[in-house]
Design an enzyme around this catalytic site. Sequence first.
Site, mmCIF file in Angstrom:
data_model
loop_
_atom_site.group_PDB
_atom_site.id
_atom_site.type_symbol
_atom_site.label_atom_id
_atom_site.label_comp_id
_atom_site.label_asym_id
_atom_site.label_seq_id
_atom_site.Cartn_x
_atom_site.Cartn_y
_atom_site.Cartn_z
ATOM 1 N N GLY A 82 0.785 -1.241 0.000
ATOM 2 C CA GLY A 82 0.000 0.000 0.000
ATOM 3 C C GLY A 82 0.810 1.281 0.000
ATOM 4 N N SER A 83 2.100 1.199 -0.365
ATOM 5 C CA SER A 83 2.900 2.436 -0.329
ATOM 6 C C SER A 83 2.435 3.433 -1.395
ATOM 7 C CB SER A 83 4.393 2.124 -0.480
ATOM 8 O OG SER A 83 4.684 1.633 -1.762
ATOM 9 N N ASN A 84 1.962 2.944 -2.537
ATOM 10 C CA ASN A 84 1.444 3.864 -3.556
ATOM 11 C C ASN A 84 0.135 4.513 -3.104
ATOM 12 O OD1 ASN A 84 3.047 3.952 -6.198
ATOM 13 N ND2 ASN A 84 3.094 1.789 -5.625
ATOM 14 N N ARG A 137 -5.535 -8.507 -8.860
ATOM 15 C CA ARG A 137 -6.510 -9.252 -9.651
ATOM 16 C C ARG A 137 -6.699 -8.557 -11.004
ATOM 17 N NH1 ARG A 137 -6.610 -13.656 -7.019
ATOM 18 N NH2 ARG A 137 -8.369 -14.287 -8.296
ATOM 19 N N ILE A 195 -8.958 -7.135 -13.817
ATOM 20 C CA ILE A 195 -10.333 -6.638 -13.730
ATOM 21 C C ILE A 195 -11.081 -6.917 -15.039
ATOM 22 C CG2 ILE A 195 -9.820 -4.917 -11.961
ATOM 23 C CD1 ILE A 195 -10.042 -2.809 -14.137
ATOM 24 N N ASN A 253 -3.642 2.564 -13.586
ATOM 25 C CA ASN A 253 -2.823 1.495 -12.994
ATOM 26 C C ASN A 253 -1.372 1.945 -12.928
ATOM 27 O OD1 ASN A 253 -2.225 -1.195 -12.052
ATOM 28 N ND2 ASN A 253 -1.423 -1.679 -14.092
ATOM 29 N N HIS A 278 2.546 0.297 -12.860
ATOM 30 C CA HIS A 278 3.248 -0.963 -13.150
ATOM 31 C C HIS A 278 4.762 -0.727 -13.071
ATOM 32 C CE1 HIS A 278 3.768 -4.946 -14.872
ATOM 33 N NE2 HIS A 278 4.703 -4.427 -15.657
HETATM 34 C C1 GRF Z 1 3.998 -1.543 -7.257
HETATM 35 O O1 GRF Z 1 5.288 -1.907 -7.617
HETATM 36 C C2 GRF Z 1 3.132 -1.387 -8.475
HETATM 37 O O2 GRF Z 1 3.840 -0.990 -9.605
HETATM 38 C C3 GRF Z 1 2.581 -2.778 -8.684
HETATM 39 O O3 GRF Z 1 2.361 -3.251 -7.388
HETATM 40 C C4 GRF Z 1 3.287 -2.635 -6.493
HETATM 41 C C5 GRF Z 1 2.493 -2.094 -5.343
HETATM 42 O O4 GRF Z 1 3.315 -1.599 -4.324
HETATM 43 N N1 GRF Z 1 1.394 -2.758 -9.501
HETATM 44 P P1 GRF Z 1 2.659 -0.936 -3.059
HETATM 45 O O5 GRF Z 1 1.667 -1.948 -2.475
HETATM 46 O O6 GRF Z 1 1.973 0.312 -3.486
HETATM 47 O O7 GRF Z 1 3.781 -0.669 -2.099
#
Ligand code: GRF
Length: 186
Positions: free
Chosen positions: A6-8, A85, A87, A101, A103
Amino acid sequence: MASGNGSNFEALVEACRSGLLKATVGMLVVNNRDCGALRRAERLTIPCRLIDHRDHPKRPSLDRALITTFREAAVDLVVMAGWVRIIAPVLLEAFPDRVVNIHPSLLPNFRGVDAVGQALAAGVRISGCTAHLVSEEVDAGPILVQAAVPVMASDTSSSLAARIHAQEHRILPLAVRLAAERLHHG
Ligand code: GRF
């Protein structure tokens, strides 16, 4: 939407709270009760909803539950911030051009799982991350923002992933802003 650490998700909340992004993270949806994202949402006092894919063996059923949840919360944009997942088209039809998204590769290279490992195995000297609008094809769709990072000879999967993560946190708020502006300007 998040499935893991969940860091993003937290970076998006911080971007909104600091005024960098004129938006509000209205809710977090997780598919896994034990994920770090859920604990971050509690700490950040963001409403959280668990929609467990194990309760929805058929993929469209999971997506219908997501649609209902997002409609009830009147969300304008959906961000897949580490949602593992795939979608279904039904969600994209409900939120056209409204699903973003992130990536961990420079798409279109290294789609799918373990993009960081794929980049290391390929021996590329530059990798990075991509924020894009979601289309039916996995890890495809119009690119909003990318950031590049060097790949060092000494890199392990975790050191490269950490360098990429730092850039993800920077570009995801920018991508949300671009997606919103794109909608605003038709
Ligand atoms: C990230 O590397 C993102 O690119 C991928 O999943 C990871 C999620 O990281 N889709 P976080 O849970 O946000 O730390």
